[in-house]
Motif scaffolding. Structure first.
Motif, mmCIF file in Angstrom:
data_model
loop_
_atom_site.group_PDB
_atom_site.id
_atom_site.type_symbol
_atom_site.label_atom_id
_atom_site.label_comp_id
_atom_site.label_asym_id
_atom_site.label_seq_id
_atom_site.Cartn_x
_atom_site.Cartn_y
_atom_site.Cartn_z
ATOM 1 N N PHE A 1 -6.425 3.127 -9.158
ATOM 2 C CA PHE A 1 -6.040 2.928 -7.772
ATOM 3 C C PHE A 1 -4.556 2.552 -7.710
ATOM 4 N N ILE A 2 -3.795 3.281 -6.879
ATOM 5 C CA ILE A 2 -2.376 3.017 -6.697
ATOM 6 C C ILE A 2 -2.140 2.639 -5.245
ATOM 7 N N GLY A 3 -1.641 1.423 -5.016
ATOM 8 C CA GLY A 3 -1.339 0.993 -3.653
ATOM 9 C C GLY A 3 -0.028 1.591 -3.173
ATOM 10 N N LYS A 4 -0.004 2.054 -1.923
ATOM 11 C CA LYS A 4 1.235 2.573 -1.350
ATOM 12 C C LYS A 4 2.105 1.464 -0.784
ATOM 13 N N HIS A 5 1.497 0.331 -0.501
ATOM 14 C CA HIS A 5 2.251 -0.821 -0.021
ATOM 15 C C HIS A 5 1.564 -2.087 -0.530
ATOM 16 N N ARG A 6 2.265 -3.195 -0.419
ATOM 17 C CA ARG A 6 1.805 -4.438 -1.031
ATOM 18 C C ARG A 6 0.443 -4.894 -0.527
ATOM 19 N N GLN A 7 0.205 -4.818 0.772
ATOM 20 C CA GLN A 7 -1.056 -5.316 1.313
ATOM 21 C C GLN A 7 -2.237 -4.508 0.798
ATOM 22 N N ALA A 8 -2.064 -3.177 0.728
ATOM 23 C CA ALA A 8 -3.140 -2.334 0.221
ATOM 24 C C ALA A 8 -3.446 -2.659 -1.232
ATOM 25 N N ALA A 9 -2.399 -2.875 -2.032
ATOM 26 C CA ALA A 9 -2.595 -3.210 -3.441
ATOM 27 C C ALA A 9 -3.286 -4.560 -3.587
ATOM 28 N N GLU A 10 -2.884 -5.523 -2.776
ATOM 29 C CA GLU A 10 -3.503 -6.849 -2.843
ATOM 30 C C GLU A 10 -4.968 -6.796 -2.430
ATOM 31 N N ASP A 11 -5.292 -6.003 -1.404
ATOM 32 C CA ASP A 11 -6.673 -5.906 -0.937
ATOM 33 C C ASP A 11 -7.574 -5.296 -2.016
ATOM 34 N N MET A 12 -7.117 -4.205 -2.643
ATOM 35 C CA MET A 12 -7.936 -3.580 -3.677
ATOM 36 C C MET A 12 -8.039 -4.468 -4.914
ATOM 37 N N SER A 13 -6.935 -5.108 -5.284
ATOM 38 C CA SER A 13 -6.987 -6.024 -6.424
ATOM 39 C C SER A 13 -7.965 -7.158 -6.169
ATOM 40 N N ALA A 14 -8.014 -7.634 -4.920
ATOM 41 C CA ALA A 14 -8.942 -8.708 -4.573
ATOM 42 C C ALA A 14 -10.385 -8.236 -4.718
ATOM 43 N N GLN A 15 -10.668 -6.996 -4.345
ATOM 44 C CA GLN A 15 -12.024 -6.471 -4.522
ATOM 45 C C GLN A 15 -12.409 -6.442 -5.992
ATOM 46 N N ILE A 16 -11.490 -6.008 -6.825
ATOM 47 C CA ILE A 16 -11.779 -5.947 -8.260
ATOM 48 C C ILE A 16 -11.983 -7.349 -8.818
ATOM 49 N N ARG A 17 -11.128 -8.279 -8.398
ATOM 50 C CA ARG A 17 -11.288 -9.661 -8.863
ATOM 51 C C ARG A 17 -12.604 -10.257 -8.371
ATOM 52 N N GLY A 18 -13.069 -9.821 -7.204
ATOM 53 C CA GLY A 18 -14.305 -10.361 -6.646
ATOM 54 C C GLY A 18 -15.559 -9.781 -7.255
ATOM 55 N N ARG A 19 -15.424 -8.870 -8.219
ATOM 56 C CA ARG A 19 -16.555 -8.273 -8.954
ATOM 57 C C ARG A 19 -17.492 -7.449 -8.078
ATOM 58 N N THR A 20 -16.972 -6.952 -6.947
ATOM 59 C CA THR A 20 -17.831 -6.097 -6.130
ATOM 60 C C THR A 20 -17.678 -4.629 -6.514
ATOM 61 N N VAL A 21 -16.700 -4.331 -7.359
ATOM 62 C CA VAL A 21 -16.474 -2.945 -7.784
ATOM 63 C C VAL A 21 -17.258 -2.681 -9.067
ATOM 64 N N LYS A 22 -18.080 -1.649 -9.055
ATOM 65 C CA LYS A 22 -18.885 -1.286 -10.220
ATOM 66 C C LYS A 22 -18.247 -0.076 -10.892
ATOM 67 N N LYS A 23 -18.318 -0.058 -12.228
ATOM 68 C CA LYS A 23 -17.611 0.957 -12.996
ATOM 69 C C LYS A 23 -18.533 1.664 -13.979
ATOM 70 N N GLU A 24 -18.241 2.929 -14.198
ATOM 71 C CA GLU A 24 -18.954 3.704 -15.209
ATOM 72 C C GLU A 24 -17.939 4.496 -16.026
ATOM 73 N N TYR A 25 -18.075 4.399 -17.327
ATOM 74 C CA TYR A 25 -17.234 5.166 -18.243
ATOM 75 C C TYR A 25 -18.107 6.159 -19.003
ATOM 76 N N ILE A 26 -17.506 7.272 -19.403
ATOM 77 C CA ILE A 26 -18.171 8.276 -20.227
ATOM 78 C C ILE A 26 -17.451 8.329 -21.561
ATOM 79 N N THR A 27 -18.210 8.426 -22.649
ATOM 80 C CA THR A 27 -17.592 8.528 -23.964
ATOM 81 C C THR A 27 -18.391 9.478 -24.847
#
Length: 478
Positions: A192-218
């Motif tokens: 995720f790339i923020g176009k402005h500071r607020q957008a980056a802070e909002d997405m970073s906060a979601q990741i820090r809040g552990r509401t984002v789930k991730k799946e990797y393939i290997t």
């Protein structure tokens, strides 16, 4: 060509009301080079994005582990880009400074708050010429599909050959991309790339809040077990210089859920060939026939967590230049190892990879492929730069531009958004073989299995971040 060292000027500030009681202490001066090539000196050649050499100054503030150590000792133990003799000469000739000034000797002690500046003729390693994919874009965010082998931020030997710099070169000098998460250099997939500071802070906060789930393939060596496999072995950083991490009882808590998607046995496999492989002296890993495509769900986030856990389970990522390297870990590839008895030998062997020896993973141990890689791989050529006498490297081979690890899907646990990519080419079935080509909802164990394993609550309790996509505060990239 010689470049002058120019101490940077202090930022203007409002004068204090009482100079005698001014509470702020000016930071130590740093050094800059009067050189900022724009547009970046890129050129494409042989499927690689290359950068013409240029002068550059690194400025690094003293890390905690550097405090009280000699300057030359820090360079010798922390950086492997150049030989010790180079750093010694650079310090003596004043190309390495401390707080903007030359030092009296190589044994100068570095203290907390000191700034080390190193001006050099910079030679960046090539990266893939593959463009950065766009998964989604709106007024606030760009969701990209990061190519393997490209670092996110300028670091180490990479500067212009980084995601941030490449995107800025594409969109203009004044545009400031703000990464909200980070993937390892060798890993591909969603960022995720923020176009402005607020957008980056909002997405970073979601990741820090552990509401984002991730799946990797290997893609791993051998036949990975069916069903859910949970690895909870703690992980310890063994060598920051070499990027080596191992399972250790005194490491940081780590937890990963794995589930096999497919297993592909080798072609023309029969009992005679199997017996021959199992009897292959000194290559125990050859008894692990074929390879598996595995889905990975990180619950915590430690450095190289997926790579280390898969190695410990005996199924390392097949083309991992560190954890699937027989020259480094021996014929067992480090399966089940959790003691420090062989650490010194492992670090010694690993330090030679990419310098005196090719870092060949077991996926490339086929005789014909191995011979090709010995010709086409990054290692010291024995030649030096005419400008700065820097030892020169050959171009990396295609096999060195990434590993079989891809961040396939990120989605909001609250159902607000869901971004995913298709399976990478290396995860698709071999020609004329049936196997999954997409990850369907019916085969998706993300919700069902994590709930069954009662890991959702532990994910929230642990409050950790997946290392391959550690959140970044937007202010750190501004």
């Amino acid at each position: 060509m010689s470049m002058a060292l120019v101490p940077s000027t202090a930022n203007d500030k409002y004068p204090p009301y009482d100079e005698d009681k001014f509470p702020f202490v000016e930071p130590p001066p740093v050094v800059i080079t009067p050189c900022d090539p724009w547009p970046p000196p890129y050129y494409l050649e042989g499927g690689l994005r290359k950068v013409k050499p240029y002068h550059f100054t690194y400025n690094t503030f003293c890390k905690q582990r550097w405090r009280g150590r000699e300057l030359l000792d820090i360079f010798a133990s922390e950086f492997r880009d150049r030989p010790l003799e180079y750093y010694e000469k650079a310090i003596i000739e004043g190309r390495v400074t401390l707080n903007g000034k030359p030092v009296p000797s190589t044994s100068t002690i570095v203290k907390n708050g000191d700034c080390i500046s190193h001006t050099l003729h910079r030679h960046e390693p090539p990266v893939t010429a593959k463009p950065i994919g766009i998964v989604h874009e709106d007024d606030d965010l760009i969701v990209i599909d990061k190519p393997a082998g490209v670092p996110v931020h300028p670091a180490g030997r990479y500067n212009f050959n980084s995601i941030v710099s490449i995107m800025r070169a594409d969109r203009g000098y004044d545009w400031n991309p703000l990464p909200c998460n980070r993937l390892d250099r060798l890993t591909s997939g969603i960022m995720f790339i923020g176009k402005h500071r607020q957008a980056a802070e909002d997405m970073s906060a979601q990741i820090r809040g552990r509401t984002v789930k991730k799946e990797y393939i290997t893609r791993v060596v051998g036949e990975f077990p069916e069903g859910e496999v949970v690895c909870e072995k703690p992980i310890l950083q063994i060598s920051p210089k070499l990027g080596l991490n191992r399972v250790r009882a005194n490491g940081k808590e780590a937890k990963t859920v794995f589930k096999r998607m497919a297993y592909y046995p080798p072609k023309n496999d029969n009992a005679a060939e199997a017996a021959k492989s199992e009897q292959h002296e000194g290559m125990e890993w050859k008894s692990k026939k074929g390879y598996s495509i595995v889905r990975c769900f990180p619950i915590t986030g430690r450095t190289h967590q997926l790579r280390v856990h898969l190695q410990y389970l005996g199924h390392p990522i097949a083309n991992d230049p560190i954890y699937a390297n027989q020259r480094v870990f021996g014929p067992s590839l480090g399966k089940g190892q959790s003691d420090e008895e062989n650490d010194e030998d492992i670090m010694s062997r690993l330090s030679r990879m990419g310098k005196d020896e090719v870092a060949d993973a077991v996926a490339y141990h086929d005789e014909m492929v191995d011979q090709y890689n010995k010709r086409k791989a990054e290692k010291l050529t024995g030649e030096t730069c005419e400008v700065c006498d820097t030892p020169l490297y050959s171009d990396p081979g295609v096999h060195e531009l990434g590993i079989f690890l891809h961040a396939r899907r990120y989605h909001c646990g609250e159902g607000k958004w869901d971004y995913e990519t298709g399976l990478p080419e290396w995860a698709l079935p071999p020609p004329d073989v049936e196997g999954p080509t997409v990850a369907t909802e019916e085969s998706d164990p993300l919700a069902v299995d994590l709930q069954k394993l009662e890991l959702e609550d532990s994910q929230a309790r642990e409050g950790t971040v997946h290392e391959h996509e550690a959140p970044m505060a937007a202010s750190a990239t501004a």
